[in-house]
Design an enzyme around this catalytic site. Structure first.
Site, PDB file in Angstrom:
ATOM      1  N   ASN A   9     -15.222   6.695  13.147  1.00  0.00           N
ATOM      2  CA  ASN A   9     -15.404   8.145  13.279  1.00  0.00           C
ATOM      3  C   ASN A   9     -16.702   8.360  14.047  1.00  0.00           C
ATOM      4  OD1 ASN A   9     -15.786  10.869  13.000  1.00  0.00           O
ATOM      5  ND2 ASN A   9     -16.089  10.832  10.773  1.00  0.00           N
ATOM      6  N   TRP A  10     -16.547   8.673  15.331  1.00  0.00           N
ATOM      7  CA  TRP A  10     -17.741   8.820  16.171  1.00  0.00           C
ATOM      8  C   TRP A  10     -18.511  10.110  15.888  1.00  0.00           C
ATOM      9  CZ3 TRP A  10     -15.949   7.211  21.842  1.00  0.00           C
ATOM     10  CH2 TRP A  10     -15.864   5.814  21.899  1.00  0.00           C
ATOM     11  N   LYS A  11     -17.922  11.016  15.142  1.00  0.00           N
ATOM     12  CA  LYS A  11     -18.545  12.323  14.859  1.00  0.00           C
ATOM     13  C   LYS A  11     -18.970  12.993  16.183  1.00  0.00           C
ATOM     14  CE  LYS A  11     -19.711  10.697  10.301  1.00  0.00           C
ATOM     15  NZ  LYS A  11     -20.592  10.707   9.148  1.00  0.00           N
ATOM     16  N   HIS A  96     -12.783  15.776   6.382  1.00  0.00           N
ATOM     17  CA  HIS A  96     -14.028  14.999   6.231  1.00  0.00           C
ATOM     18  C   HIS A  96     -15.043  15.881   5.498  1.00  0.00           C
ATOM     19  CE1 HIS A  96     -17.733  12.901   7.196  1.00  0.00           C
ATOM     20  NE2 HIS A  96     -16.982  11.832   7.415  1.00  0.00           N
ATOM     21  N   GLU A  98     -18.001  16.507   5.998  1.00  0.00           N
ATOM     22  CA  GLU A  98     -18.830  17.358   6.863  1.00  0.00           C
ATOM     23  C   GLU A  98     -18.073  18.627   7.256  1.00  0.00           C
ATOM     24  OE1 GLU A  98     -19.743  14.238   9.612  1.00  0.00           O
ATOM     25  OE2 GLU A  98     -21.014  13.295   8.104  1.00  0.00           O
ATOM     26  N   GLU A 168     -14.191   8.999   0.547  1.00  0.00           N
ATOM     27  CA  GLU A 168     -15.546   8.973   1.103  1.00  0.00           C
ATOM     28  C   GLU A 168     -16.481   9.700   0.149  1.00  0.00           C
ATOM     29  OE1 GLU A 168     -15.529   8.291   5.602  1.00  0.00           O
ATOM     30  OE2 GLU A 168     -15.636  10.424   5.231  1.00  0.00           O
ATOM     31  N   GLY A 174     -23.856   9.001   5.646  1.00  0.00           N
ATOM     32  CA  GLY A 174     -25.060   9.229   6.445  1.00  0.00           C
ATOM     33  C   GLY A 174     -26.338   8.998   5.655  1.00  0.00           C
ATOM     34  N   SER A 214     -20.975   4.780   4.831  1.00  0.00           N
ATOM     35  CA  SER A 214     -21.947   3.715   5.126  1.00  0.00           C
ATOM     36  C   SER A 214     -21.343   2.313   5.008  1.00  0.00           C
ATOM     37  CB  SER A 214     -23.196   3.858   4.253  1.00  0.00           C
ATOM     38  OG  SER A 214     -23.794   5.115   4.486  1.00  0.00           O
ATOM     39  N   GLY A 235     -18.446   5.337   9.970  1.00  0.00           N
ATOM     40  CA  GLY A 235     -19.287   6.294  10.694  1.00  0.00           C
ATOM     41  C   GLY A 235     -20.201   5.580  11.681  1.00  0.00           C
ATOM     42  N   GLY A 236     -21.497   5.528  11.359  1.00  0.00           N
ATOM     43  CA  GLY A 236     -22.519   5.000  12.281  1.00  0.00           C
ATOM     44  C   GLY A 236     -22.183   3.650  12.899  1.00  0.00           C
TER      45      GLY A 236
HETATM   46  C1  3PY Z   1     -19.684   7.552   7.258  1.00  0.00           C
HETATM   47  O1  3PY Z   1     -19.478   6.343   7.196  1.00  0.00           O
HETATM   48  O2  3PY Z   1     -20.825   8.019   7.115  1.00  0.00           O
HETATM   49  C2  3PY Z   1     -18.592   8.488   7.496  1.00  0.00           C
HETATM   50  O3  3PY Z   1     -18.758   9.667   7.337  1.00  0.00           O
HETATM   51  C3  3PY Z   1     -17.269   7.977   7.960  1.00  0.00           C
HETATM   52  O4  3PY Z   1     -16.366   9.003   8.197  1.00  0.00           O
END
Ligand code: 3PY
Length: 252
Positions: A9-11, A96, A98, A168, A174, A214, A235-236
């Site tokens: 997920n590149w956000k 998600h 967010e 999640e 994050g 994470s 994510g990251g």
């Molecule tokens: C994370 O790993 O921080 C995420 O939000 C994946 O969607």
């Protein structure tokens, strides 16, 4: 059949050129290192989708991070599931944390989006998760149950069987904090049990449930070794080709 999935997920990261360059690296590495039964997905910002779908071919599938609940119309700035489908995407992340937190997306709205995604023959990756307060208050099972009931348990068995669930924990997004493999497994087993109660044991057994929050190359193997964890939403670490591919390789 349960699938083994690692979805990045590149956000809201990467301009067009940087996205194409990172994705090209990921495709080349995944092509050499992915095992036959695994699925690698990148969920990018909308601007990349069309190009990535063409570059990814069968090696890396493409997903969007959101969509609107209507087919078309006067919704300035929004994108429909049909539009996402039209550029060759196969997945859409729905709900998600967010989106829930910053865009006030309710379970009811997410239920509408999920239906739209399915109507367009895309696979929803439906996210659920509790906040730190809810975990510390020991009400996380109730919270997760309500998210499932209001978000996806209205679907027919046939439709439910097409979706992917992602657990999640909001406190692990994050923050660098990860649920321990025991904490994650406990919740994944709970989700699978809720699915069995609502649908059937067979549907539950065949539902792919991803862990997100994470997840990184260091903790992925232990998380993915858990009985009810079928992969990750990343994510990251999906913004670094080596890290993402090491997570893809973390299935034993
Ligand atoms: C994370 O790993 O921080 C995420 O939000 C994946 O969607």
């Amino acid at each position: 059949m349960r699938k083994k999935i690692v979805a990045g997920n590149w956000k809201m990261n990467l301009d067009y050129a940087s996205g194409i360059s990172l994705f090209s690296e990921i495709v080349n590495m995944v092509r050499d290192e992915k095992k036959g039964d695994q699925i690698a997905i990148i969920c990018s910002p909308y601007i990349h989708l069309n190009s990535l779908a063409k570059l990814g071919g069968e090696v890396v599938k493409i997903g969007a991070q959101n969509c609107h609940q209507n087919d078309s119309g006067a919704f300035t700035g929004e994108i429909s599931a049909g539009m996402i489908k039209s550029v060759g995407c196969e997945y859409v992340i729905i709900g998600h944390s967010e989106r829930r937190q910053y865009f006030a997306e309710s379970n009811e709205l997410l239920a509408e989006k999920t239906i739209k995604v399915l109507e367009n023959e895309l696979t929803p990756i439906f996210c659920i998760g509790e906040t730190l307060e809810e975990r510390n208050g020991n009400i996380y099972f109730e919270v997760l149950k309500a998210q499932l009931e209001q978000g996806v348990f209205g679907l027919s068995t046939a439709d439910f069987s097409k979706i992917v669930i992602a657990y999640e924990p909001v406190w692990a997004i994050g923050t660098g904090l990860t649920a321990s493999s025991e904490q994650a497994q406990e919740v994944h087993a709970f989700i699978r049990n809720e699915i069995a109660n609502k649908y059937t044991a067979e549907v539950a057994e065949n539902t792919t449930i991803l862990y997100g929050g994470s997840c990184n190359p260091k903790n992925a193997a232990e998380l993915f070794a858990q009985k009810d964890i079928d992969g990750g939403l990343i994510g990251g670490a999906s913004l670094k080709s080596r890290d993402f591919v090491d997570i893809v390789k973390a299935f034993n």
